[in-house]
Structures are given as structure tokens and as C-alpha cells.
Write a protein that holds these residues in place. Structure first.
Motif, PDB file in Angstrom:
ATOM      1  N   ASP A 109      -7.965 -15.195  10.112  1.00  0.00           N
ATOM      2  CA  ASP A 109      -7.787 -14.325   8.839  1.00  0.00           C
ATOM      3  C   ASP A 109      -6.206 -14.568   8.268  1.00  0.00           C
ATOM      4  O   ASP A 109      -5.810 -15.369   8.927  1.00  0.00           O
ATOM      5  N   VAL A 110      -5.970 -13.969   7.285  1.00  0.00           N
ATOM      6  CA  VAL A 110      -4.649 -14.120   6.659  1.00  0.00           C
ATOM      7  C   VAL A 110      -3.719 -13.419   7.329  1.00  0.00           C
ATOM      8  O   VAL A 110      -3.984 -12.484   8.497  1.00  0.00           O
ATOM      9  N   GLY A 111      -2.421 -13.629   7.418  1.00  0.00           N
ATOM     10  CA  GLY A 111      -1.535 -12.752   8.020  1.00  0.00           C
ATOM     11  C   GLY A 111      -0.094 -13.411   8.896  1.00  0.00           C
ATOM     12  O   GLY A 111       0.665 -13.224   8.892  1.00  0.00           O
ATOM     13  N   TYR A 149      -1.270  -4.826   4.381  1.00  0.00           N
ATOM     14  CA  TYR A 149      -0.730  -5.249   3.225  1.00  0.00           C
ATOM     15  C   TYR A 149      -1.202  -6.625   2.740  1.00  0.00           C
ATOM     16  O   TYR A 149      -1.533  -6.818   1.583  1.00  0.00           O
ATOM     17  N   LEU A 150      -0.967  -7.732   3.547  1.00  0.00           N
ATOM     18  CA  LEU A 150      -1.260  -8.871   3.384  1.00  0.00           C
ATOM     19  C   LEU A 150      -2.788  -9.036   3.075  1.00  0.00           C
ATOM     20  O   LEU A 150      -3.073  -9.861   2.444  1.00  0.00           O
ATOM     21  N   ASN A 151      -3.718  -8.589   3.785  1.00  0.00           N
ATOM     22  CA  ASN A 151      -5.251  -8.597   3.381  1.00  0.00           C
ATOM     23  C   ASN A 151      -5.304  -7.816   2.046  1.00  0.00           C
ATOM     24  O   ASN A 151      -6.123  -8.345   1.292  1.00  0.00           O
ATOM     25  N   HIS A 152      -4.475  -6.717   1.712  1.00  0.00           N
ATOM     26  CA  HIS A 152      -4.883  -6.300   0.308  1.00  0.00           C
ATOM     27  C   HIS A 152      -4.223  -7.352  -0.663  1.00  0.00           C
ATOM     28  O   HIS A 152      -4.807  -7.627  -1.875  1.00  0.00           O
ATOM     29  N   VAL A 153      -3.219  -8.197  -0.301  1.00  0.00           N
ATOM     30  CA  VAL A 153      -2.518  -9.074  -1.281  1.00  0.00           C
ATOM     31  C   VAL A 153      -3.737 -10.023  -1.398  1.00  0.00           C
ATOM     32  O   VAL A 153      -4.159 -10.668  -2.702  1.00  0.00           O
ATOM     33  N   ALA A 154      -4.290 -10.859  -0.252  1.00  0.00           N
ATOM     34  CA  ALA A 154      -5.339 -11.736  -0.334  1.00  0.00           C
ATOM     35  C   ALA A 154      -6.625 -11.310  -1.207  1.00  0.00           C
ATOM     36  O   ALA A 154      -6.989 -11.932  -2.093  1.00  0.00           O
ATOM     37  N   ASP A 155      -6.963  -9.915  -1.327  1.00  0.00           N
ATOM     38  CA  ASP A 155      -8.120  -9.491  -1.812  1.00  0.00           C
ATOM     39  C   ASP A 155      -7.909  -9.274  -3.193  1.00  0.00           C
ATOM     40  O   ASP A 155      -8.568  -9.500  -4.363  1.00  0.00           O
ATOM     41  N   ARG A 156      -6.718  -8.640  -3.333  1.00  0.00           N
ATOM     42  CA  ARG A 156      -6.254  -8.166  -5.116  1.00  0.00           C
ATOM     43  C   ARG A 156      -6.043  -9.657  -5.834  1.00  0.00           C
ATOM     44  O   ARG A 156      -6.517  -9.302  -7.066  1.00  0.00           O
TER      45      ARG A 156
END
Length: 584
Positions: A54-56, A103-110
Motif C-alpha cells: 500500500d502507499v506510505g 493521511y497518506l491514504n487520504h491523499v492517495a484516495d482524494r
């Protein structure tokens, strides 16, 4: 995942066929996510490869208990989107690993980034094909992709190191590295645990494990300076007011010395009366974090000034740690305060007041071997059920050199860096056209607010790629002579300070056999940005620019002078002054 193959013939044909994608980005942490977003915004096709599931990036792997950022949350976040800044609310002054990962998951999804990222995939090679001016990227999953541009967003602290202790394979218990922690965590309840290493990750993990383990033995290789974080939750009303001024706050950070909101004093420690000097240190200690580095302008340039803050911190250690002998072992010696990475902690020194914690100084009693039952030092054996290696990383170059990266004429990056990592601006390497390193050696990188530095690099690289496209050019390559000048400038700036005295991982000193080169640029984030802007304004001074199939000698030359002097003239004096002033 279904195995995919791309561009089987492009790299084997003179001139080649069109690349599969405009750019390949390696890594999906802060740098990789922003590179994908930015390049895609220019209308480019982009493929990202990420070895994690996953991202991060760093924050995907560093799940160890107690993991927390040592830069304040409001600084350690993206500034490229005002909407993102306004909608995301940090809950603590220093964010924990889970919050940063959310936060990084939010960025990836947003921003809809996931469809262009291939997870669970390790890039094993990146080879430049000169006739087609394309990079051929191969992975451990069989992917083979051609791209005009290759962006290395692999991170500065992403390849963990475990020293080669004799007998390591014989240990009967479990072993862990803080940089590759099990996703489901580890339960140390009732166990005898050994932690090797007291750098940043060790200082964070030790208090947490101590509260859980039956007994914790800390094997200290080098005592590190650490300052209490004094972290706290962020009041929602205060945060809402703060967000109204976020834009101005970010502008100040971009022209600052370290890319932070830190308050730097212009006063000098040696010109300040001792009582006033101590009051200043006391106030900054109470405030918490690395703010103490900004107490006076001469702390990292004058050994006598540095000794005053080192003495203050040693006094704090003696106040906190009740056993005088243990306190004495925890006091750093042999290097200036701040010359190694200054750590930020939560209850670290107080942990040594616990009855279930033992400190072993392995400089006095070296580790001889790992045994089936534990760790044997020259003073005897410590029986353990688990060992945690908080032994750091092959910093800044480890992830890059783990791949087979080949430029013009088959030159490998390892060969090019045999005497140490040499770059132009910390972004590009002579002999490797269209290869871009985000926060690479020779840039502010780890000695700055790295997220701010990531944004600056990604934007600068994106502008260069757009410049090539607008002028119908296919490649850009740093000139060797200008690269040499940049490396000399980086070292000149560093040598004005006490940083090289620290013999730290900034120099590669933690990796046996690694060439000793001071890797970060410490002339100030603001001045570095100005230098990069002047390079771009000059039509990318110091680069050769060309088209696919064009001989290197026939490349376009943006300026007639193969020198950095015109670029540095307006900023060099200020950068040197910043190096000689307060820094942190």
C-alpha cells in the motif's frame, strides 16, 4: 496480481518505438505520491512501482511501537493543495505513524492516485537506452516498462541495516528490525527483550517496549542527544484559527533555513551571560522538540558555544535519571551536540528509572555474539526471548544502489558513486539522462523538513520535464564539470559547521566500507530553492539538452559557461552565512 510485460522491443531498436509511459516513478511515499499527482497534472502518462502492499513509503514499513514523526504535524504535510490543508485536521503536535499513514491514504484516495500504482513490486533494474533516449524498467514480478523519464522517489531511510553479529542465525527467539515491523504488531508481554541501538527509532521504541516487557535490556552503541517532544493534542478551535493563515505560514517555511517554522535566534551563545543563556535553553527544553538548536547562532559552528548546550543537556540527563552511573552512560561524548541527528523523545530518559530496564554500554563491553539463548558481551551473556534491531539504515543511497541502475555506455550508478554520491543539485547525476532523484544526496533532504523539500524537488523536476516537452527535446543531463562544482560547494558549506565532526550516517559512517561524503546540503532551504530557480531561469544551466538519436556532443548547451559561478553568485554568500548561523 497478473504479470504484465511492456515495451519488449523498444529498448532493442535504434531510435526505439514510443515509450510505454512518459514517466516511471519508483516509490509511493510522500515523494512518489506527489510526483504522480504533479506529472499527471501535466498530462503525462505515469506508472508507479511500490514494493509495499500500500502507499506510505517509510511510514508503511516503520510500524514499530512508539513510531512518531520528529517534525511537527503542521509542517510535515503537503502544501500543494489548499483544499487538502483545510480539510485534513491533525490531532497531535507530533503525529504518530498510524495518523501519518491515514493521511497518506487520504491523499492517495482524494486525488485518485491508486490506479496508476503497482503495489507489492520491487524494481530490480533501470537501464538507459541511448538511441531511443528511454529508460527500461524491470521488476521482480516480470514487468518491463519503457519510459522517457525515471523518477527515483525511494526515500532516504528505506533500507534497514542489521550488523553482521556472529551467531545471529542461531538465536532461538524472534528478531525484528524497526524499519520492517510486522503489520499486525508484536506482543512483548512477559518477554525478555533486547534492543540494539539508541538512535531515533531506538529512542522511540524503548519506552514503549519497557512498559510491556518483563525485562528490557538496551544495548547502547552510541549515546545520542535527545530532547523531549513535549507533544500534546491540537485544540480544534486553535487549529481552525491557524488554518486561516496557513498560506503565509507556508511561504515563510519555503524561504527558511530548515524548511520549518522554527524560531532562529541571531544572538551568539558566547556573547550571552551564562544565566540568560541557561534560561534560553530551559525555555526551549520546556517548549520541546529540536527548537533548542535555534537557541543561538553559533551552536553548530563554534565548539565552545556548542559545549554550553551540551553541558545543559547533560545536566538534564543527570536530573532525570536517578542512578548516577546509568546517567553518565547516557550522556553523549565525542561529538558536538546536534552534529548527529538530534532525536525527539517521549519519556526516554525516565525509562531508565524503571526496575525492569537494564542499560548495557557496548563500547565498554562489546557484543561478541548472538547465541541461541540471547546476546553475549565481553562481560557475560544476557538471556533474551526477542531481539529488536534499531540499527538504522543505509541512508540516502541504499535504496538507489540496491537496484541495477545503468546510464550512458552501461555505466552503473554504483560505479559512478564509487568515491561517494556525486550529484548536481542533489537531483541529477552526470551520465544518467532523465534520471531524477527526489531529495537525493547534495540536496537539503534529511537536514530539512523533508516534505517541503520533496515538494520543491518534484515541482522543479516537473518543470524541467515540461521544458523539454515544450522545446521538442527528449533528454537532459547534468554536465560532469558542473556536478563537480556543486559537490565542492556542498562540502564547502558543510565544512563551515560542526556537522562533519559527528561521524554520523549523514557521512555514511554507519555502514562499513561506505565512502565518507557529507551528503545533505546545509546552506539553507530558502537559498537552495533560489539556486534551483536560477538554474531553471538560465534555461537549465549546467545541463546538456538533446533529442533521441542525437550524439551527446551535439546536444544543446543552455549557457556558454560550464560553471556554477553565475548561478551561485547571488546566493552563495547567503548560503555560507546560513551555514555559519543558527541551523536545525
Amino acid at each position: 496480481m497478473t504479470e504484465q510485460h511492456f515495451g519488449q522491443d523498444a529498448a532493442n531498436q535504434p531510435g526505439g518505438s514510443p515509450p510505454d509511459v512518459d514517466a516511471v516513478v519508483i516509490g509511493a511515499g510522500f515523494a512518489g505520491l506527489y510526483a504522480l499527482h504533479r506529472l499527471r497534472g501535466l498530462g503525462l502518462s505515469v506508472r508507479v512501482f511500490e514494493r509495499g502492499e500500500d502507499v506510505g513509503g517509510t511510514w508503511y514499513w516503520n510500524r514499530y511501537p512508539g513510531a512518531r514523526c520528529d517534525v511537527e504535524s503542521l509542517d510535515y504535510s503537503f502544501s500543494f493543495s489548499e483544499e487538502l490543508q483545510q480539510e485534513w485536521s491533525w490531532t497531535e503536535r507530533y503525529a504518530t505513524q498510524p495518523e501519518i499513514l491515514r493521511y497518506l491514504n487520504h491523499v492517495a484516495d482524494r486525488f485518485g492516485l491508486r490506479p496508476d500504482i503497482t503495489f507489492g513490486t520491487l524494481v530490480v533494474s533501470a537501464v538507459y537506452h541511448e538511441p531511443s533516449a528511454q529508460w527500461v524498467i524491470e521488476t521482480d514480478r516480470g514487468d518491463r516498462v519503457t519510459a522517457r523519464h525515471c523518477v527515483m522517489a525511494v526515500g532516504n531511510l528505506s533500507v534497514g541495516r542489521v550488523p553482521e553479529f556472529p551467531g545471529l542465525d542461531s538465536f532461538g527467539g524472534q528478531t525484528y528490525h524497526t524499519g520492517s515491523w510486522p503489520p499486525d504488531g508484536v506482543d512483548f508481554t512477559g518477554l525478555r527483550v533486547g534492543v540494539i541501538g539508541t538512535g531515533s527509532s531506538g529512542i522511540q521504541v524503548i519506552p514503549t517496549i519497557a512498559r510491556q516487557a518483563a525485562h528490557l535490556t538496551v544495548f547502547q552503541r552510541t549515546a545520542h542527544y535527545t530532547i523531549p517532544a513535549q507533544h500534546h493534542g491540537l485544540d480544534p478551535d486553535w487549529l481552525a484559527t491557524f488554518k486561516q493563515h496557513y498560506a503565509d505560514y507556508r511561504r515563510r517555511m519555503r524561504v527558511s533555513r530548515g524548511g520549518l517554522s522554527r524560531d532562529y535566534s541571531e544572538r551568539r551563545a558566547l556573547e550571552t551571560p551564562p544565566p540568560q543563556r541557561r534560561n534560553t535553553y530551559e525555555a526551549r527544553w520546556t517548549f520541546g522538540g529540536a527548537e533548542i538548536l535555534g537557541s543561538f547562532a553559533d551552536l553548530l559552528t563554534d565548539e565552545r558555544a556548542n559545549a554550553t548546550v551540551a553541558e545543559f543537556v547533560a545536566g538534564k540527563i543527570r536530573e532525570i535519571v536517578r542512578d548516577p552511573e546509568v546517567a553518565d552512560r547516557l550522556i553523549p561524548r565525542g561529538y558536538p551536540f546536534g552534529a548527529k541527528r538530534l532525536c525527539v523523545d517521549t519519556g526516554y530518559y525516565d525509562t531508565y528509572n524503571r526496575a525492569n530496564v537494564t542499560l548495557v554500554d557496548v563500547t565498554a563491553t562489546p557484543i561478541e555474539a548472538v547465541t541461541p539463548a540471547g546476546i553475549r558481551t565481553s562481560a557475560g551473556e544476557h538471556e533474551l526471548d526477542a531481539i529488536v534491531f534499531a540499527t538504522g539504515f543505509d541512508a540516502m543511497t541504499g535504496a538507489l544502489l540496491a537496484m541495477d541502475v545503468r546510464g550512458r555506455g552501461g555505466l552503473t550508478l554504483r560505479q559512478a558513486w564509487a568515491a561517494g554520491p556525486h550529484t548536481y543539485l542533489g537531483v541529477c547525476v552526470a551520465g544518467f539522462p532523465n534520471l531524477y532523484i527526489i531529495t537525493g544526496p547534495g540536496s537539503p533532504s534529511v537536514l530539512s523538513n523533508v516534505v517541503l523539500s520533496i515538494e520543491q524537488h518534484v515541482e522543479w523536476v516537473s518543470d524541467l520535464i515540461e521544458h523539454l516537452r515544450k522545446h521538442d527535446l527528449d533528454w537532459a543531463e547534468a554536465r560532469p564539470e558542473v556536478q563537480r562544482e556543486w559537490v565542492a560547494h556542498v562540502n564547502e558549506v558543510a565544512n563551515r559547521t560542526l556537522f562533519p565532526v559527528g561521524n554520523s550516517w549523514y557521512l555514511g559512517a554507519n555502514v562499513p566500507g561506505k565512502p565518507r561524503v557529507f551528503m545533505p546540503y546545509i546552506g539553507g532551504v530558502g537559498h537552495y530553492r533560489a539556486i534551483c530557480d536560477r538554474v531553471a531561469a538560465g534555461g537549465y544551466s549546467g545541463f546538456d539538452l538533446g533529442r533521441a538519436g542525437q550524439e551527446h556532443e551535439q546536444a544543446a548547451v543552455p549557457d556558454a559557461e560550464p560553471t556554477l559561478q553565475r548561478v551561485l553568485s547571488a546566493t552563495e554568500a547567503a548560503a555560507l552565512a546560513d551555514a555559519e548561523g543558527a541551523w536545525g
